[in-house]
Scaffold this motif. Sequence first.
Motif, PDB file in Angstrom:
ATOM      1  N   ASN A 190     -46.213 -13.357 -41.586  1.00 28.94           N
ATOM      2  CA  ASN A 190     -47.242 -14.243 -42.122  1.00 28.94           C
ATOM      3  C   ASN A 190     -47.564 -13.823 -43.550  1.00 28.94           C
ATOM      4  O   ASN A 190     -48.585 -13.181 -43.834  1.00 28.94           O
ATOM      5  CB  ASN A 190     -48.490 -14.165 -41.243  1.00 28.94           C
ATOM      6  CG  ASN A 190     -49.484 -15.268 -41.569  1.00 28.94           C
ATOM      7  OD1 ASN A 190     -49.361 -15.951 -42.598  1.00 28.94           O
ATOM      8  ND2 ASN A 190     -50.461 -15.456 -40.690  1.00 28.94           N
ATOM      9  N   ASN A 191     -46.651 -14.196 -44.485  1.00 26.38           N
ATOM     10  CA  ASN A 191     -46.797 -13.731 -45.866  1.00 26.38           C
ATOM     11  C   ASN A 191     -48.009 -14.316 -46.574  1.00 26.38           C
ATOM     12  O   ASN A 191     -48.624 -13.659 -47.415  1.00 26.38           O
ATOM     13  CB  ASN A 191     -45.528 -14.047 -46.655  1.00 26.38           C
ATOM     14  CG  ASN A 191     -44.387 -13.107 -46.282  1.00 26.38           C
ATOM     15  OD1 ASN A 191     -44.616 -11.928 -46.015  1.00 26.38           O
ATOM     16  ND2 ASN A 191     -43.166 -13.628 -46.244  1.00 26.38           N
ATOM     17  N   GLU A 192     -48.335 -15.543 -46.264  1.00 32.15           N
ATOM     18  CA  GLU A 192     -49.501 -16.144 -46.910  1.00 32.15           C
ATOM     19  C   GLU A 192     -50.773 -15.371 -46.542  1.00 32.15           C
ATOM     20  O   GLU A 192     -51.621 -15.102 -47.386  1.00 32.15           O
ATOM     21  CB  GLU A 192     -49.639 -17.625 -46.491  1.00 32.15           C
ATOM     22  CG  GLU A 192     -48.572 -18.533 -47.065  1.00 32.15           C
ATOM     23  CD  GLU A 192     -48.571 -18.525 -48.584  1.00 32.15           C
ATOM     24  OE1 GLU A 192     -49.680 -18.497 -49.180  1.00 32.15           O
ATOM     25  OE2 GLU A 192     -47.477 -18.538 -49.191  1.00 32.15           O
ATOM     26  N   SER A 193     -50.888 -15.054 -45.259  1.00 31.71           N
ATOM     27  CA  SER A 193     -52.049 -14.285 -44.809  1.00 31.71           C
ATOM     28  C   SER A 193     -52.036 -12.878 -45.398  1.00 31.71           C
ATOM     29  O   SER A 193     -53.075 -12.320 -45.739  1.00 31.71           O
ATOM     30  CB  SER A 193     -52.047 -14.211 -43.275  1.00 31.71           C
ATOM     31  OG  SER A 193     -53.220 -13.587 -42.817  1.00 31.71           O
ATOM     32  N   LYS A 194     -50.822 -12.331 -45.554  1.00 26.96           N
ATOM     33  CA  LYS A 194     -50.687 -11.009 -46.180  1.00 26.96           C
ATOM     34  C   LYS A 194     -51.197 -11.064 -47.602  1.00 26.96           C
ATOM     35  O   LYS A 194     -51.945 -10.175 -48.059  1.00 26.96           O
ATOM     36  CB  LYS A 194     -49.230 -10.553 -46.153  1.00 26.96           C
ATOM     37  CG  LYS A 194     -48.991  -9.229 -46.866  1.00 26.96           C
ATOM     38  CD  LYS A 194     -47.512  -8.844 -46.867  1.00 26.96           C
ATOM     39  CE  LYS A 194     -47.289  -7.534 -47.614  1.00 26.96           C
ATOM     40  NZ  LYS A 194     -45.855  -7.150 -47.674  1.00 26.96           N
ATOM     41  N   LYS A 228     -49.797  -8.043 -41.248  1.00 27.83           N
ATOM     42  CA  LYS A 228     -49.543  -9.483 -41.295  1.00 27.83           C
ATOM     43  C   LYS A 228     -48.179  -9.778 -41.926  1.00 27.83           C
ATOM     44  O   LYS A 228     -47.476 -10.713 -41.526  1.00 27.83           O
ATOM     45  CB  LYS A 228     -50.654 -10.181 -42.080  1.00 27.83           C
ATOM     46  CG  LYS A 228     -51.976 -10.223 -41.303  1.00 27.83           C
ATOM     47  CD  LYS A 228     -53.079 -10.895 -42.091  1.00 27.83           C
ATOM     48  CE  LYS A 228     -54.358 -10.982 -41.260  1.00 27.83           C
ATOM     49  NZ  LYS A 228     -55.476 -11.608 -42.018  1.00 27.83           N
ATOM     50  N   THR A 267     -41.594 -14.768 -51.313  1.00 23.42           N
ATOM     51  CA  THR A 267     -41.886 -16.200 -51.133  1.00 23.42           C
ATOM     52  C   THR A 267     -41.394 -17.034 -52.310  1.00 23.42           C
ATOM     53  O   THR A 267     -41.748 -18.209 -52.441  1.00 23.42           O
ATOM     54  CB  THR A 267     -43.409 -16.403 -50.951  1.00 23.42           C
ATOM     55  OG1 THR A 267     -44.091 -15.885 -52.101  1.00 23.42           O
ATOM     56  CG2 THR A 267     -43.905 -15.714 -49.695  1.00 23.42           C
TER      57      THR A 267
END
Length: 1006
Positions: free
Chosen positions: A589-593, A584, A624
């Motif tokens: 998709n860092n939030e999902s990671k 991810k 982030t």
Amino acid sequence: MRFICYKKSCYLLFLLAFSASIIAQKTAINSDLSSDFHKATRLYNNNAYAAAQQLFIKVSNESENHQNLKADADYYDAMAAVKLIQDDADEKVIEFVKNHPYNNKTEKAFLNVGNYYFANRKAAHALKWYQKVNEKLLTQKEKNELNYKMGYALLVSNYLKDAKSRFQTLLGNPIYGNDARYYYGFIAYKQENFGEAEDNLSQLANDATYQAKANYYILDISFKAGRFDKSVQIGEKLLKETKDKKEISQISKIIGESYFNLHKYEEAIPYLKAYKGKRGKWTNTDYYYLGYAYYQQKDYESAISNFNKIIGGNNKVAQNAYYHLGECYLELQKKPEALNAFKNASEMEFDSKITEGASLNYAKLSYEQGNPYESVPDVLKGFLSKYPTSPSTAEISNLLITSYLHQQDYQGALDFLNTTDSPENKKLANEVSLYRGIQLFNEDKLKEAKPYFYNATLAENASVSNKGTFWLAETDYLLGNYEDALASFLLITKDDIEEIKKLDYNIAYTYFKLKRYNDAAKHFQQFLDKKIDDNDLNDDASNRLGDSFYATKNYTKAIEAYNKVVQEGGVGADYAQYQIAMSKGYMGNNESKIESLKTLINDYVYSQLQDDALFQLATTYTTTNNITKAQETYNNLLSKHSKSNYVPNVLLRQGLLYYNNNNNQKALEKYKEIVAKHPNSNEAKQAVSNVKNVYIDIGKVDEYAAWVKNVKFVNVTDAELDNATYQSAENKFLENNTARAIEGFNKYLQAFPSGINALKAHFYLAQSYNNTNKFNSAIPHYTYVISQDKSEFSEESLAKLAKIYLEKEDWNKGMQVLEQLEKEANYPQNIIFAQSNLMKGYYNNDDYANAISYAEKVLSNDKVDTKVIEDAKVIIARSSFKSDDFITAEEFFNEVSKKATGELKAESLYYNAFFLNEHKDYETSNKAIQDLIANYSSYKYWGVKSYIIMAKNYYALKDAYQATYILENIIKNFTQYKDVLEEAKNELRNIKNKEAKTNESVTNQN
């Protein structure tokens, strides 16, 4: 009146008067001696020998001029000495005869002394004196008495011929006739002159004194003469008349053996059983008669119970007994027992037909049951060599070919097949090569196994050829020959072999190793589509499918594959969760990671990937721009995983965050902590550079200069030369030019023993030596690396150094390294490697408690290879047994036995038999041993050791023959196993001492 005396006349008168005076004196003396003599005689006749002897000695001493009286006194003195059993009695008798040779008591003296000893049952003494008697001087009556008594004394002294002559003179005598005839007949019986004995003894058949004894000898004579009907007739009559238990026993024996020789076995049995033996003991022959009688009645159990009491026999009777014992066992389907009996009979040459028959049965049973004493092929070849013209030659020849396979002696089979160059043998050899290859493969002898698998690929049989190809590919894969492995895997065409189920899995892994990820993904998927019932294998395939997609940056499909493992909670679910997070991240998709990493951290608290997840989570927070969360996460990693390899990197990243946030003081603290605590890490060099930059920014270069002087690995003036020298050696290492790399690293370490790159130089030098099998040279360099503060090279150095010590079987040093590896390792496989070998090390050091503790650690890990799991079970089983915890030992040996092969299977079968014996389940214990012998006879130690248990089982089952024969063969044939030899000797000694109490043919053992 005047007396006129002339000279001459006066002298004469004087003489007469003097003589009269002397005579008067002598008469008085003679009267006293005579009185003493008569008094002594009365005492002697009243058995007062001591008192009488004193008077006789006095009379003798005082009667020097009275020879007759002296002679009589000396005679009685000697007789009294005899009766008083005085030491000089014989001398006194001889002295009497010597001093008085013409005395009428001389001959009487010899006869009387002889009679005295005769009356007191001292035949040898009596005979000595009888032989001194001059028989010519005796009366006929005295001669008859002498002949009888002397004949008896000669008989008792075993001078049979002379005794017989004495008795012969008395055969018609009215007084001694019957006595003499009995003894005459008895001597003839002893001399085995049975006709003469029977003629004389039969004349006493109606004599009240000798009737019973005479009939007994006539019975025995009839038996020995082979007149068995007459023996039965006389014996049964005698049994009705006699009440003496000893005679009843002996007569029963003769009747029983007579019936036996008449082949009337049913009638013989009760009489043979009635025999009580000599001093309560039977002989081997006695047991044979009764055993054979039961054998003829087809009562095989009873026959065995008698035959198997014949221990240590070595004659024709024993050979017959052992042969028939073998037949009895066969009738009852007790083939292992029959094998021992036939072997015993085959080793004797008393009857050539029995020897050959026993040898044939022994050969067949060896093939069928296995042989604990010698290899089955040797037994079969031995028969063919000894009996080349036997009608069974063809049958035994066929058995010989397959015997090697039956015993799993595949190398022996190949050696034999290669002795004859025939198409049939070549065809069979290709198939046997497959089995030999698998055998070596299971023993981790991969290079040795490879040519056997190649030969198997040449087999005409398609299944054998495909199996050979599969195992050849497996071998190449494990040896790192991935291209060759792939080529072989792709050649497999047969779909009816067991190995085909995993073919796609193996092909996929091979592609994966070759970094052909698309092909790997294809075959992992094909394997999963087959839905084989093996969850662990399916989970691994799903993870590797995900890795294949991940490697080709097809993250969507990678996540799909990883999710399958996570959703099913399979083995490696934590790894799959981690890879989902990473995928991810790469998809942006860092939030999902972040959420996926949090899931891993929260749901898999015992995962080895906890520090990886925390590091990635902190890094993602940094990406982030969530600096506060990043620092918190880094701190969390440092507090929970202080020994993680990430620690230097974390400190460096924290320093950079502080630096970028203008918190120079905090940044300096982090950088300096790296240099102080992790000076051998790559981050330490970067930290020094960063410290310099901070001091420049804050205008305190002088503080930097002061600080950097205390950093050992930094030498500002030599830095460029240090790096250049090191880089030259490293380049050779990366080019696989190992010889030049070794030369370069050694030069570097000589020039810069504490240089900037010293740690890396030691590590890569150790690797170079290790890769060229120069393990001793590698040791000091790996040792240097692990002695420094933890670095990126520590874990691999520990693992490699431990392997070197283990290969050298230097467990003391090896265990020290393994203990350090267990504490410092991050990779699960290294922790498992350390723990699995520590359990072995503690076991080798007889520290069974720690061995069990580490084995339990291994079993508690759900990611351990099957082979390691089995090793742990073995360690627990063995350690528990050594610790006398038989309950746990039995449980784990039963577990081990389920999957064990080769020698380990033989060992587990041994312990299975041991515990069955402990539970008194003797027959089942023997079956376990028979399984071991039949299928694992090439592992001699366990076979021989198990045979001691079998001997104990047989003795508990009252089969003393089997027990002793097995133990005697162990002692004779397996002297190389000292511990087993001593145990066998002790057990045999105990058994024989017990058997000697009832079997006269068995001698007590010291």
